[in-house]
Design a protein around this motif. Structure first.
Motif, mmCIF file in Angstrom:
data_model
loop_
_atom_site.group_PDB
_atom_site.id
_atom_site.type_symbol
_atom_site.label_atom_id
_atom_site.label_comp_id
_atom_site.label_asym_id
_atom_site.label_seq_id
_atom_site.Cartn_x
_atom_site.Cartn_y
_atom_site.Cartn_z
ATOM 1 N N UNK A 74 -102.411 -3.599 27.227
ATOM 2 C CA UNK A 74 -103.276 -2.422 27.297
ATOM 3 C C UNK A 74 -103.345 -1.869 28.714
ATOM 4 N N UNK A 75 -103.363 -2.755 29.714
ATOM 5 C CA UNK A 75 -103.394 -2.304 31.109
ATOM 6 C C UNK A 75 -102.146 -1.507 31.448
ATOM 7 N N UNK A 76 -100.998 -1.979 31.017
ATOM 8 C CA UNK A 76 -99.736 -1.271 31.297
ATOM 9 C C UNK A 76 -99.710 0.079 30.586
ATOM 10 N N UNK A 77 -100.105 0.083 29.318
ATOM 11 C CA UNK A 77 -100.054 1.315 28.535
ATOM 12 C C UNK A 77 -101.044 2.348 29.081
ATOM 13 N N UNK A 78 -102.264 1.919 29.375
ATOM 14 C CA UNK A 78 -103.275 2.847 29.874
ATOM 15 C C UNK A 78 -102.897 3.374 31.256
ATOM 16 N N UNK A 79 -102.361 2.507 32.120
ATOM 17 C CA UNK A 79 -101.958 2.957 33.453
ATOM 18 C C UNK A 79 -100.845 4.000 33.377
ATOM 19 N N UNK A 80 -99.860 3.745 32.507
ATOM 20 C CA UNK A 80 -98.768 4.708 32.345
ATOM 21 C C UNK A 80 -99.277 6.030 31.773
ATOM 22 N N UNK A 81 -100.166 5.952 30.794
ATOM 23 C CA UNK A 81 -100.702 7.174 30.185
ATOM 24 C C UNK A 81 -101.578 7.945 31.167
ATOM 25 N N UNK A 82 -102.368 7.215 31.933
ATOM 26 C CA UNK A 82 -103.205 7.858 32.950
ATOM 27 C C UNK A 82 -102.349 8.585 33.981
ATOM 28 N N UNK A 83 -101.293 7.931 34.433
ATOM 29 C CA UNK A 83 -100.396 8.561 35.408
ATOM 30 C C UNK A 83 -99.716 9.788 34.819
ATOM 31 N N UNK A 84 -99.319 9.680 33.547
ATOM 32 C CA UNK A 84 -98.643 10.801 32.890
ATOM 33 C C UNK A 84 -99.590 11.989 32.732
ATOM 34 N N UNK A 85 -100.819 11.726 32.330
ATOM 35 C CA UNK A 85 -101.788 12.813 32.156
ATOM 36 C C UNK A 85 -102.088 13.499 33.481
ATOM 37 N N UNK A 86 -102.263 12.713 34.529
ATOM 38 C CA UNK A 86 -102.549 13.288 35.844
ATOM 39 C C UNK A 86 -101.378 14.111 36.352
ATOM 40 N N UNK A 87 -100.173 13.573 36.191
ATOM 41 C CA UNK A 87 -98.977 14.285 36.649
ATOM 42 C C UNK A 87 -98.767 15.579 35.872
ATOM 43 N N UNK A 88 -98.969 15.524 34.541
ATOM 44 C CA UNK A 88 -98.753 16.721 33.716
ATOM 45 C C UNK A 88 -99.753 17.821 34.057
ATOM 46 N N UNK A 89 -101.012 17.444 34.226
ATOM 47 C CA UNK A 89 -102.030 18.453 34.513
ATOM 48 C C UNK A 89 -101.812 19.089 35.883
ATOM 49 N N UNK A 90 -101.471 18.289 36.868
ATOM 50 C CA UNK A 90 -101.233 18.844 38.200
ATOM 51 C C UNK A 90 -99.975 19.704 38.237
ATOM 52 N N UNK A 91 -99.001 19.380 37.386
ATOM 53 C CA UNK A 91 -97.792 20.212 37.330
ATOM 54 C C UNK A 91 -98.098 21.598 36.791
ATOM 55 N N UNK A 92 -98.997 21.683 35.811
ATOM 56 C CA UNK A 92 -99.363 22.980 35.248
ATOM 57 C C UNK A 92 -100.292 23.760 36.176
ATOM 58 N N UNK A 93 -101.151 23.048 36.883
ATOM 59 C CA UNK A 93 -102.152 23.712 37.713
ATOM 60 C C UNK A 93 -101.690 23.934 39.147
ATOM 61 N N UNK A 94 -100.477 23.534 39.471
ATOM 62 C CA UNK A 94 -100.025 23.580 40.868
ATOM 63 C C UNK A 94 -99.961 25.001 41.400
ATOM 64 N N UNK A 95 -99.503 25.934 40.572
ATOM 65 C CA UNK A 95 -99.323 27.305 41.049
ATOM 66 C C UNK A 95 -100.634 28.069 41.174
ATOM 67 N N UNK A 96 -101.718 27.503 40.683
ATOM 68 C CA UNK A 96 -103.011 28.214 40.711
ATOM 69 C C UNK A 96 -103.882 27.781 41.880
ATOM 70 N N UNK A 97 -103.378 26.913 42.733
ATOM 71 C CA UNK A 97 -104.188 26.379 43.823
ATOM 72 C C UNK A 97 -103.588 26.771 45.169
ATOM 73 N N UNK A 98 -104.414 26.901 46.185
ATOM 74 C CA UNK A 98 -103.897 27.155 47.531
ATOM 75 C C UNK A 98 -103.013 26.000 47.994
ATOM 76 N N UNK A 99 -101.896 26.275 48.650
ATOM 77 C CA UNK A 99 -100.976 25.200 49.056
ATOM 78 C C UNK A 99 -101.610 24.155 49.957
ATOM 79 N N UNK A 100 -102.526 24.561 50.821
ATOM 80 C CA UNK A 100 -103.108 23.623 51.776
ATOM 81 C C UNK A 100 -104.343 22.896 51.233
#
Length: 229
Positions: A176-202
């Motif tokens: 469960x630790x491995x699965x949850x850690x991988x899913x948590x990382x995937x969710x964070x990465x996916x959301x930041x990839x979509x929201x990257x263009x809407x935020x100031x670069x700095x």
């Protein structure tokens, strides 16, 4: 009166001798604009069958799930946002979190409310944080992206429920630790990839931090879940 009639005859005296020859071509075109059949019959969702509307919405939701599974910088979720997918994932995750041993007396009721509060209230906080930092994303767009990106954690919850059905506690916890850690990382990465263009670069780091906490809390709820006896 006679003078007026005489003056009129003198002004138009030569017009009787003027004639238009039939050999002289008439230049120019006089067309009445008539719309083509395709323009007259414009597509309208008000006239389509309910079945087609449902199938179109389901296809749109499915495409957004594919975008989450293969995240990349895209404005698809921001441009064509909807709340059907987040609502489905939120209800599914809340239902699977019911029946925990912590709330066995109340049959796991608080978990259902906790998931909804974390998702909706957390999205508001993240959106306000983004707005204060100069972001261009709206509340519903943020809710759509954050909601769809819960899908990896929802899949992790399904896997954890299956792992808890059998096996030793130590083995199940490691899985469960491995699965949850991988899913948590995937969710964070996916959301930041979509929201990257809407935020100031700095200021992207200041925007990513609340998103990190948002999915971390959901992941912690999934990891610490244990069904009631």
């Amino acid at each position: 009166m006679a003078e007026v009639e005489e003056t009129s005859k003198l002004m138009f005296a030569g017009l009787s001798d003027v004639s238009i020859s039939g050999d002289i071509p008439v230049e120019g075109e006089i067309n009445v604009p008539v719309g083509t059949p395709s323009q007259d019959k414009e597509y309208s969702t008000l006239d389509e069958p309910v079945k087609d509307t449902i199938l179109r919405d389901l296809k749109a939701v499915g495409k957004k799930f594919v975008h989450v599974m293969y995240p990349k910088k895209s404005s698809a979720l921001l441009r064509d946002w909807d709340l059907w997918g987040p609502l489905l994932l939120c209800v599914t995750l809340a239902l699977m979190l019911q029946g925990g041993s912590v709330d066995s007396k109340d049959d796991g009721g608080p978990q259902f409310a906790e998931v909804f509060v974390i998702i909706w209230f957390g999205s508001v906080i993240i959106t306000l944080n983004s707005k204060l930092l100069g972001g261009t994303i709206s509340f519903f767009q943020s809710l759509c992206v954050l909601g769809y990106c819960i899908m990896p954690l929802t899949v992790a919850m399904v896997v954890c429920r299956l792992v808890l059905l059998g096996g030793s506690w130590v083995f199940s916890f490691i899985v469960r630790l491995i699965v949850v850690t991988a899913s948590f990382s995937w969710s964070t990465f996916a959301s930041t990839a979509f929201l990257a263009d809407c935020q100031p670069p700095n200021r992207k780091a200041l925007v990513v931090y609340p998103v990190f906490l948002f999915y971390f809390v959901i992941g912690w709820m999934i990891l610490t879940f244990s069904p009631s006896a």
